[in-house]
Design a protein around this motif. Sequence first.
Motif, short mmCIF file in Angstrom:
data_model
loop_
_atom_site.label_atom_id
_atom_site.label_comp_id
_atom_site.label_asym_id
_atom_site.label_seq_id
_atom_site.Cartn_x
_atom_site.Cartn_y
_atom_site.Cartn_z
N LYS A 282 -24.08 32.22 -31.94
CA LYS A 282 -25.43 32.50 -32.43
C LYS A 282 -26.43 32.58 -31.29
N LEU A 283 -25.97 33.07 -30.17
CA LEU A 283 -26.82 33.16 -28.98
C LEU A 283 -28.00 34.11 -29.19
N GLU A 284 -27.77 35.17 -29.98
CA GLU A 284 -28.85 36.16 -30.18
C GLU A 284 -30.03 35.58 -30.94
N PHE A 289 -37.88 38.72 -27.78
CA PHE A 289 -38.18 39.96 -27.08
C PHE A 289 -39.63 39.96 -26.58
N GLY A 290 -39.80 40.59 -25.43
CA GLY A 290 -41.13 40.70 -24.85
C GLY A 290 -41.19 40.07 -23.48
N PRO A 291 -42.06 40.57 -22.62
CA PRO A 291 -42.16 40.03 -21.25
C PRO A 291 -42.82 38.67 -21.22
N GLY A 400 -37.55 38.79 -20.91
CA GLY A 400 -38.37 37.77 -20.28
C GLY A 400 -37.57 36.51 -19.96
N THR A 401 -38.19 35.36 -20.15
CA THR A 401 -37.56 34.09 -19.81
C THR A 401 -36.42 33.73 -20.76
N SER A 402 -36.38 34.33 -21.94
CA SER A 402 -35.30 34.00 -22.88
C SER A 402 -33.93 34.45 -22.37
N LEU A 403 -33.91 35.26 -21.31
CA LEU A 403 -32.63 35.67 -20.73
C LEU A 403 -31.86 34.48 -20.18
N VAL A 404 -32.54 33.37 -19.91
CA VAL A 404 -31.88 32.19 -19.36
C VAL A 404 -30.84 31.64 -20.32
N THR A 405 -31.02 31.86 -21.62
CA THR A 405 -30.03 31.37 -22.58
C THR A 405 -28.69 32.10 -22.43
#
Length: 477
Positions: A282-284, A289-291, A400-405
């Motif tokens: 359930k990573l998604e 979304f968004g910078p 944005g920063t959510s890419l860290v997950t």
Amino acid sequence: MPKGRSKSSLYDLVHTYITIKFHRRWYNKFIAMDSENPSTFETQAEAPPPPTNNMVHKVKRNLSFQSKWAELNGAMGDLGTYIPIVLALTLAKDLNLGTTLIFTGVYNVITGAIYGVPMPVQPMKSIAAAALSNSSDFGIPEIMAAGICTGAILLVLGATGLMQMVYRLIPLSVVRGIQLSQGLSFAMSAVKYIRKVQDFSNSKSMGNRRWLGLDGLVLAIFCACFIIVVNGAGQERNQSDANVGEERDIRRKRMKKIMATMPSAFIVFVLGVVLAFIRRPKLENDIKFGPSVMEVLKIHGHSWKEGFIKGTIPQLPLSVLNSVIAVCKLSSDLFPGREFSATSVSVTVGLMNLVGCWFGAMPCCHGAGGLAGQYKFGGRSGGCVAILGAAKMVLGLVLGTSLVTILHQFPVGILGVLLLFAGIELAMTCRDMNSKEESFVMLICAAVSLVGSSAALGFVCGLLVHVLLKLRTKCMP
């Protein structure tokens, strides 16, 4: 005939004669010039192309792909260094990952357009190490202050020509010692990533990695073997197939062509992304979304002091030696005829940090390890890093920063494999030390750098040994 008319006719006759002689003289002179240089008329008629057209042509040439799959594959060669450091700072110090991706992506595109080679953009390692080892009193303001101070000093050294002077004075054997130590350091860190479970937020290694699993030893070994089979030991030169039969030679060339077009590092990286989603189904749901919000940082006096003492002072020798001097030497080795001045490289590193650090982007520099890694996997032009830069900007603007997950679930063993080959490629550039004296200086410089964990200390020792050997040679009868 009247007397006045006779004088007028005589005057007209003389005037006509002089005019004909004058025009014939200049006509003959023009014909002679034209026969000696047929392009004289066309050269004078055609205006030189404006500087703007020359600049556009140069940028297009620098960003052009020699091979699409090879350049895409080469773009993955620097991720083994980039991802662990950025991920660790994001988890431990709340680094703005989205802003860092956008700025480093812009840096990639610009440096690719300027230099026309896969010039890497890497985090400054000593500043990152200072931030991760000092848990409380070295936060984001101190990190950015250290990057700004380092960038300002490098800009001054480059603009004044001092960096180019240092580049010319440092012996090649000392530079090779720095490259060897950096390459072996990358390789040892890579083996640690493969063998041990990593806690990047605390910069520590945990227990041994399991053999099986989605981030197990078997997966890392399989990826390493796959890259070795596809890429071999690197680009081979001066091979002779004189003793090979014609039919067998054709099959071998066909197989080499297939292997050369297979993007091994890209395939391994995509495999890692797929496994990251499988490890956390359930990573998604955690992705937004968004910078990220971008704002100018406020850096106070205490942060400037701590950043300079704990970040800039240990980072500066590494930046001068590995990010500028070693990069210039390595670029001339890998790309003959495209040697870059230490002045330009030093200036670009300085400008990157004087701009991005004010907005919270990780302090960055070039690096010989990243250049060797991208070259190892097929990067040959500025288009290689331009692809990587465009991908970073898209990810920074969209995720944005959510890419860290996602990065947190990426198999660390795969990052270790990519970093391993980058380190080995950098260390292999030292094989041109043919004399025993050069090898002696190189090995002392590398050994002190590795054991003392300081490129500056190794540089001083290597330079001292080089001077002593030269003095001994002059004093011996």
